[in-house]
Write an enzyme that holds these catalytic residues in place. Structure first.
Site, short mmCIF file in Angstrom:
data_model
loop_
_atom_site.label_atom_id
_atom_site.label_comp_id
_atom_site.label_asym_id
_atom_site.label_seq_id
_atom_site.Cartn_x
_atom_site.Cartn_y
_atom_site.Cartn_z
N HIS A 1 62.74 96.62 33.86
CA HIS A 1 63.89 96.06 33.13
C HIS A 1 64.90 97.15 32.78
CE1 HIS A 1 62.40 91.90 32.09
NE2 HIS A 1 61.35 92.44 32.64
N GLU B 1 69.83 93.22 34.93
CA GLU B 1 69.14 94.51 34.79
C GLU B 1 68.77 94.98 36.19
OE1 GLU B 1 66.07 93.75 31.86
OE2 GLU B 1 67.56 92.83 30.54
N GLU C 1 61.37 99.71 30.62
CA GLU C 1 62.81 99.63 30.35
C GLU C 1 63.39 100.95 30.84
OE1 GLU C 1 64.26 97.00 28.98
OE2 GLU C 1 62.56 95.89 28.16
N HIS D 1 65.41 89.97 35.00
CA HIS D 1 66.69 89.67 34.37
C HIS D 1 67.78 90.09 35.36
CE1 HIS D 1 64.51 89.84 30.28
NE2 HIS D 1 64.66 88.59 30.67
ZN LIG Z 1 64.96 92.58 30.73
#
Ligand SMILES: [Zn+2]
EC number: 3.4.17.3
Length: 462
Positions: A216, A89, A308, A86
């Site tokens: 991420h 990110e 994350e 992404h």
């Molecule tokens: Zn992501």
């Protein structure tokens, strides 16, 4: 050595280190320069290569670390990190650049742990899977308010919703019998995915990756498969659709290794959310289709988790040093996790490598296959297992093996050619691209039935 000379050398070392550790955001050109800088500093243990280009023509660069870059050495596992899928990110991208510099410097400094890691592992680092999205996000700069700017690729597609949907195929097999590993790609898959996704799929099909993490931001938690639930629930509505893989305990351990080695992830309370131990099953958090993590598990030998790493997707430059210190140990420990379970060679009577042989572990309904060089890697938690190797035209071989907490156990298989040509071959493997076993269709009814009888089908809690 004179005192003055010693002081001078220490100062030199200090400035050298200070010059290397640069905590800043890297645009595309800067990222490329950094990768080549690391390669120039450590030319004998690194290689820079591109797996393809983005929609706007930017290269998807990978930096490889190995004591023999560019070569798969038998019994040395391949592991990968993917960042910035992404585009907005961005912490993963910066952490992977820091990690690259760190591995090189520590190797040059003679750090035993890092030297051992590089000599026993082939590490592939893709700092940015979405360089086009990054440039859009970076033009905006660190700002919470523009939440989704730059997330997608240049065609406006979310790359973590863009992989072929193998989960549907797998749910069908769960219901009617059939494998949940090395599921085939649809014939027209190339035309269905974005160029970045296509490049990554071709990449992960051309190496026999064993372990992976996808970095991420937007939360702080280690997320493990499956990501797609059988039931569709809206994020935040109810967290009940836990959808474990047959390797659930192993995945939980991999996720915990990261969260507990991380500065604060393990505490669980982060970004206004709570995850016990700092880990979560993907689907139990929120279900997503066509993600990369499930694709790795269902199509290849690779076990991938999603990390994350920051509440703020685009942290300010001043926060990067603290984030690096919070993630450094976890990034190293996770790589070291590839050295567990069992590994070995699958050979015929004349010691020829058998690529694409199927390695099954009794009680875990998820097989892996040997790579082009005949070597296989099966991540397992400590315990005693019954392991079977099968290959078409050969008699299966079954062994009992006890796996300890450290060091993978070496288990070689020497398969004997089957005397009866009609001997049943389980999950009749077709040699696919990259020496993988790629069953082309759902198995015939008769085989399916046998399959169901042999391996108690896994139950998916609703
Ligand atoms: Zn992501």
């Amino acid at each position: 050595m004179s005192g003055l000379l010693s002081v001078f050398l220490h100062l030199l070392l200090f400035f050298k280190l200070a010059a290397l550790v640069t905590f800043r955001h890297h645009h595309y050109d800067d990222l490329m320069r950094t990768l080549y800088k690391v390669h120039n500093e450590c030319p004998y243990i690194t290689r820079v290569y591109s797996i393809g280009r983005s929609v706007k023509g930017r290269h998807l660069y990978v930096l490889e670390f190995s004591d023999r870059p560019g070569i798969h050495e038998r019994l040395e596992p391949e592991v990968k990190y993917v960042g910035n899928m992404h585009g907005d990110e961005v912490l993963g991208r910066e952490l992977l650049l820091q990690l690259s510099e760190f591995l090189c410097e520590e190797y040059l400094n003679g750090n035993q742990r890092i030297t051992q890691l590089i000599e026993s592992t082939r590490i592939h680092i893709l700092p940015s899977m979405n360089p086009d999205g990054y440039e859009v996000a970076a033009a905006q700069g660190p700002d919470d308010s523009q939440y989704l700017v730059g997330r997608n690729n240049a065609n406006g597609v979310d790359l973590n919703r863009n992989f072929p949907d193998l989960n549907t195929y797998f749910y069908y097999n769960e219901k009617y019998g059939g494998p949940n590993h090395h599921l085939p790609l649809p014939d027209n898959w190339k035309s269905q995915v974005e160029v970045e996704t296509r490049a990554v799929i071709q990449w992960i099909r051309s190496f026999n990756f064993v372990l992976s993490a996808n970095l991420h931001g937007g939360a702080v938690v280690a997320n493990y498969p499956y990501d797609k639930s059988l039931e569709h629930r809206v994020r935040g509505f109810r967290r009940t659709a836990n959808t474990p893989t047959p390797d659930d305990k192993l995945f939980q351990k991999l996720a915990k290794v990261y969260s507990y080695a991380h500065g604060w992830m393990y505490r669980g309370w982060n970004c206004g959310d709570y995850f016990p131990d700092g880990i979560t099953n993907g689907a139990s958090w929120y279900s997503l289709s066509k993600g990369m993590q499930d694709f790795n598990y269902l199509h290849t030998n690779c076990f991938e988790i999603t990390l994350e790493l920051s509440c703020n997707k685009f942290p300010r430059q001043e926060e990067l040093h603290r984030e690096w210190l919070g993630n450094r140990e976890a990034l190293i420990q996770f790589l070291e996790q590839v050295h567990q379970g069992i590994k070995g060679m699958v050979l015929d009577e004349n010691y020829n490598n058998l690529a694409g042989a199927v390695i099954s572990v009794s009680g875990i309904n998820h097989d892996i296959t040997s790579g082009d060089h005949g070597d296989y890697f099966r991540l397992l938690l400590p315990g005693t297992y019954t392991v079977t190797a099968t290959a078409p035209g050969f008699d299966p071989e079954t062994v009992s093996v006890t796996v300890g907490p450290a060091e993978p156990k070496l288990v070689d298989f020497h398969l004997k050619r089957s005397l009866s040509p009609a001997a049943p071959t389980r999950k009749a493997p077709n040699k696919g691209q990259g020496g993988r076993v790629l069953p082309k269709k759902v198995q015939p009814r008769g085989t399916r039935k046998k399959e169901v009888e042999r391996q108690q089908p896994r139950e998916i809690p609703a």
